[in-house]
Design a protein around this motif. Sequence first.
Motif, mmCIF file in Angstrom:
data_model
loop_
_atom_site.group_PDB
_atom_site.id
_atom_site.type_symbol
_atom_site.label_atom_id
_atom_site.label_comp_id
_atom_site.label_asym_id
_atom_site.label_seq_id
_atom_site.Cartn_x
_atom_site.Cartn_y
_atom_site.Cartn_z
ATOM 1 N N SER A 106 35.858 48.388 32.039
ATOM 2 C CA SER A 106 35.837 49.799 32.451
ATOM 3 C C SER A 106 36.866 50.075 33.542
ATOM 4 C CB SER A 106 34.446 50.182 32.945
ATOM 5 O OG SER A 106 34.185 49.587 34.195
ATOM 6 N N GLY A 107 37.141 51.332 33.706
ATOM 7 C CA GLY A 107 38.084 51.750 34.741
ATOM 8 C C GLY A 107 37.579 51.438 36.131
ATOM 9 N N PHE A 165 31.765 45.731 28.444
ATOM 10 C CA PHE A 165 31.961 47.131 28.793
ATOM 11 C C PHE A 165 32.217 47.301 30.287
ATOM 12 C CE2 PHE A 165 30.134 51.179 30.230
ATOM 13 C CZ PHE A 165 30.996 52.053 29.572
ATOM 14 N N VAL A 166 31.385 46.674 31.085
ATOM 15 C CA VAL A 166 31.522 46.811 32.538
ATOM 16 C C VAL A 166 32.839 46.212 33.009
ATOM 17 C CG1 VAL A 166 30.573 46.038 34.756
ATOM 18 C CG2 VAL A 166 29.064 46.977 32.996
#
Length: 150
Positions: free
Chosen positions: A42-43, A38-39
């Motif tokens: 991520s944007g 996820f990290v």
Amino acid sequence: MAQQVWYGLLDADRQARYFQRLSDKFRWRNRIILLVLFVSASGAATNLLASGPEIASGLIFLATAAASVWLYLADYSGKAAASRLFSNQYSELAAEWKRLWYEGETPEEVHALQRRQISVASGYTISVDHDLNEKCAGETYAVLKAEFNA
């Protein structure tokens, strides 16, 4: 016959504790890898990489790819679910052994429960964590010895 009930109870309770803890361990590993994915996807990570050196973006890309492949190959969520199922089955067996302990048993009941326990045990292929297994065995013995004054 009482000795067979006692050993059946010890084994079922140990297995229930073991698979519960194993399920928790696999769920934790799965969450950690999902957090890394996820990290890194991520944007914020993309923006950080855009302003940093090219090698950093390459390393993040490789780490993300490796974590994705590892998550798929390790199948921690599947192992966690299977371990939870085995824990529940062994908890039910432990309850049956306790019932036999308190209410008395017939040889037929003991043999039927032993066959059920063998059937459950033959269903899993998860490799054994020997340290965790030993820890659960010690806990089981202490708890049951105190409960049954054995």
